[in-house]
Design a protein around this motif. Structure first.
Motif: not given
Length: 292
Positions: A269-292
């Motif tokens: 609920q706290l995440i929703e109220q503050r309109q935060l967007e949870p993401v993985t580190l790959d999504t946040m920093f543009g890394t990829s397990r396909a590249v490693g």
């Protein structure tokens, strides 16, 4: 005259040998002089990152393959890509994204609770488990692998034993990281590279460099914490959640104590109220397990 010329030539030869006798870069690095205080902070401290070779204040360049969508677990695991390590403790740039990063996992009930929370909420999470607790994590591998495959969950490397690496030999550090990587590949079908979280947040230039040589070029720290490396009351834990769940935060948690299990709804609920967007580190920093 002949004797004079021979004397001059001999002197020049000696000077040339002297200039080449010291290898380039010799004595430029002393791993014992840049150590970080080996503590296990439950809240962020500036000293944890004081020895960082670099920080994540500038936006991280996208990695090829990072936006190619879900990676089938049948895809080949990429080889390591050694490089200079970058210490990461906050999202790059201004963003409403947050990264929930959950470590360890020595309590079976808490691990099971996190797995159920991930399945129910669909919230992206980055787990950094220790293989020493594989008896607990392995029983959830079948449930977690589909979430890993879709990109909702990411797995980082936190070493096999959770020892303080500032007290270990180079060989022991490499073995601890590589053993955990081998287990992650076998259990979850992916690599944990390039993300490495040093146990207790204890690291220095030398430890970071060893990780970088193994392909772990992102040294993962944090700037917000649930404080649950030790047992807290529900009031203490939710108070820290309210304090630190802010835009751009990399939030540290542990799957070790059951207090969190009764607070998942409030945190969501706290995440929703503050309109935060949870993401993985790959999504946040543009890394990829396909590249490693």
């Amino acid at each position: 005259m002949l004797l004079s010329l021979l004397s001059i030539g001999a002197a020049q030869a000696l000077l040339g040998c002297s200039a080449d006798s010291a290898p380039q870069g010799a004595a430029t690095h002393d791993p014992g002089t840049a150590s970080t205080t080996p503590t296990a902070p439950t809240t962020p401290t500036a000293s944890t990152t004081s020895t960082a070779p670099a920080t994540s204040t500038a936006p991280t360049a996208a990695v090829p393959g990072a936006d190619e969508g879900p990676l089938p677990l049948s895809a080949p695991i990429p080889s390591p890509h050694p490089g200079p390590p970058v210490v990461v403790s906050h999202a790059p740039g201004r963003t409403r994204r947050i990264a929930l990063t959950i470590d360890d996992g020595y309590d079976a009930t808490t691990v099971a609770g996190y797995v159920a929370f991930a399945q129910r909420s669909k919230i992206p999470i980055t787990f950094s488990p220790n293989g020493a607790y594989r008896a607990i994590w392995d029983r959830h591998a079948e449930a977690l692998r589909p979430l890993v495959e879709t990109g909702q969950l990411q797995i980082g490397n936190h070493t096999w034993t959770h020892k303080n690496l500032l007290h270990e030999t180079d060989a022991a550090i490499r073995a601890d990281i590589e053993k955990n990587e081998q287990w992650i590949q076998q259990t979850f079908g992916i690599t944990s590279r390039p993300w490495f979280r040093p146990p207790y947040g204890a690291h220095n230039h030398h430890v970071d460099g060893l990780a970088g040589e193994l392909g772990y070029t992102r040294i993962l720290l944090w700037d917000g914490s649930f404080g649950d490396s030790t047992l807290l009351t529900p009031q203490q834990l939710i108070g820290l959640a309210q304090q630190y769940l802010q835009p751009g935060t990399i939030m540290l948690g542990h799957a070790n104590h059951q207090t969190i299990l009764g607070l998942f709804d409030q945190i969501e609920q706290l995440i929703e109220q503050r309109q935060l967007e949870p993401v993985t580190l790959d999504t946040m920093f543009g890394t990829s397990r396909a590249v490693g």
